[in-house]
Design a protein around this motif. Sequence first.
Motif, mmCIF file in Angstrom:
data_model
loop_
_atom_site.group_PDB
_atom_site.id
_atom_site.type_symbol
_atom_site.label_atom_id
_atom_site.label_comp_id
_atom_site.label_asym_id
_atom_site.label_seq_id
_atom_site.Cartn_x
_atom_site.Cartn_y
_atom_site.Cartn_z
ATOM 1 N N ALA A 193 23.373 -53.309 40.220
ATOM 2 C CA ALA A 193 23.335 -52.756 38.959
ATOM 3 C C ALA A 193 22.615 -51.338 38.801
ATOM 4 N N LYS A 194 21.764 -51.362 39.873
ATOM 5 C CA LYS A 194 20.909 -49.714 40.139
ATOM 6 C C LYS A 194 22.054 -49.105 40.630
ATOM 7 N N GLY A 195 22.907 -49.316 41.501
ATOM 8 C CA GLY A 195 24.136 -48.507 42.134
ATOM 9 C C GLY A 195 24.785 -47.578 41.092
ATOM 10 N N PHE A 196 24.792 -48.039 39.960
ATOM 11 C CA PHE A 196 25.504 -47.331 38.836
ATOM 12 C C PHE A 196 24.740 -45.883 38.536
ATOM 13 N N GLY A 197 23.333 -45.883 38.799
ATOM 14 C CA GLY A 197 22.396 -44.623 38.565
ATOM 15 C C GLY A 197 22.081 -44.475 37.075
ATOM 16 N N LEU A 198 22.226 -45.622 36.414
ATOM 17 C CA LEU A 198 21.733 -45.376 34.976
ATOM 18 C C LEU A 198 20.400 -46.170 34.899
ATOM 19 N N PRO A 199 19.494 -45.934 33.812
ATOM 20 C CA PRO A 199 18.412 -46.415 33.773
ATOM 21 C C PRO A 199 18.877 -48.098 33.363
ATOM 22 N N ILE A 200 17.924 -49.300 33.421
ATOM 23 C CA ILE A 200 18.360 -50.506 33.361
ATOM 24 C C ILE A 200 17.218 -51.144 32.513
ATOM 25 N N LYS A 201 17.559 -51.821 31.364
ATOM 26 C CA LYS A 201 16.561 -52.669 30.410
ATOM 27 C C LYS A 201 16.919 -54.317 30.835
ATOM 28 N N THR A 202 15.903 -55.026 30.766
ATOM 29 C CA THR A 202 16.283 -56.526 30.941
ATOM 30 C C THR A 202 15.106 -57.069 30.180
ATOM 31 N N ASN A 203 15.388 -58.374 29.980
ATOM 32 C CA ASN A 203 14.384 -59.114 29.088
ATOM 33 C C ASN A 203 14.266 -60.233 29.943
ATOM 34 N N PRO A 204 13.325 -60.473 30.909
ATOM 35 C CA PRO A 204 13.184 -61.343 31.996
ATOM 36 C C PRO A 204 12.800 -62.768 31.344
ATOM 37 N N ARG A 205 13.099 -63.960 31.926
ATOM 38 C CA ARG A 205 12.471 -65.302 31.636
ATOM 39 C C ARG A 205 11.052 -65.148 32.064
ATOM 40 N N VAL A 206 10.355 -65.943 31.431
ATOM 41 C CA VAL A 206 8.952 -66.075 31.612
ATOM 42 C C VAL A 206 8.510 -66.286 33.371
ATOM 43 N N GLN A 207 9.224 -67.053 33.941
ATOM 44 C CA GLN A 207 9.039 -67.453 35.226
ATOM 45 C C GLN A 207 9.378 -66.372 36.245
ATOM 46 N N SER A 208 10.111 -65.491 35.704
ATOM 47 C CA SER A 208 10.796 -64.445 36.785
ATOM 48 C C SER A 208 10.020 -63.035 37.149
ATOM 49 N N ARG A 209 9.013 -62.885 36.129
ATOM 50 C CA ARG A 209 8.439 -61.473 36.138
ATOM 51 C C ARG A 209 8.041 -60.824 37.401
ATOM 52 N N SER A 210 7.521 -61.578 38.392
ATOM 53 C CA SER A 210 7.295 -61.190 39.618
ATOM 54 C C SER A 210 8.342 -60.651 40.475
ATOM 55 N N PHE A 211 9.385 -61.414 40.238
ATOM 56 C CA PHE A 211 10.911 -61.010 40.852
ATOM 57 C C PHE A 211 11.180 -59.590 40.101
ATOM 58 N N TRP A 212 11.007 -59.355 38.867
ATOM 59 C CA TRP A 212 11.516 -57.925 38.365
ATOM 60 C C TRP A 212 10.725 -56.787 38.802
ATOM 61 N N GLU A 213 9.404 -57.403 39.058
ATOM 62 C CA GLU A 213 8.189 -56.351 39.387
ATOM 63 C C GLU A 213 8.620 -55.727 40.825
ATOM 64 N N HIS A 214 9.075 -56.830 41.799
ATOM 65 C CA HIS A 214 9.158 -56.645 42.988
ATOM 66 C C HIS A 214 10.562 -55.671 42.964
#
Length: 159
Positions: free
Chosen positions: A105-126
């Motif tokens: 997804a980052k490879g498209f070069g566009l900013p990205i917005k997501t709404n993470p599930r409660v247990q997945s925050r550390s994955f997204w921060e990583h």
Amino acid sequence: MVMNVEKLKINFKTLEEFKKFKEYGIQELSMIEDLEANMIDNDIDSPFYGIYFGDKLVARMSLYQIGAKFDRYFYPPQNYLELWKLEVLPDYQGKGYGKKLVEFAKGFGLPIKTNPRVQSRSFWEHMEFKNVEYDMERDRGENPLVWYPEGVEAQQHNE
């Protein structure tokens, strides 16, 4: 091991694969209804991407491009991606599939917005996603995380 991200076809086989994921919901059900009503072929433009292990779909996400005129997150305002339903089947978690989808997804070069599930925050921060300053009107109870490509920053909201 080679992990290839593929654009998923909207067909009965893909929808059957989706039933193996926890977050099987309204979007997929409405797609089934559309398929049954119209018998749409495999050429329809799909927002779904996934990774197969053999012939089994083991990871998936939805990517929607949102037009700049609706951008309330990024400066300068621009088209951005909204990433939904990132999910990896339990037996395949921790093996890099989710990371591979996010990097795709980052490879498209566009900013990205997501709404993470409660247990997945550390994955997204990583994965270098950041909290946004909460805006009640814009975020409506969601706690979105965003990824800024180089040269993009948060929009400033004046109360």
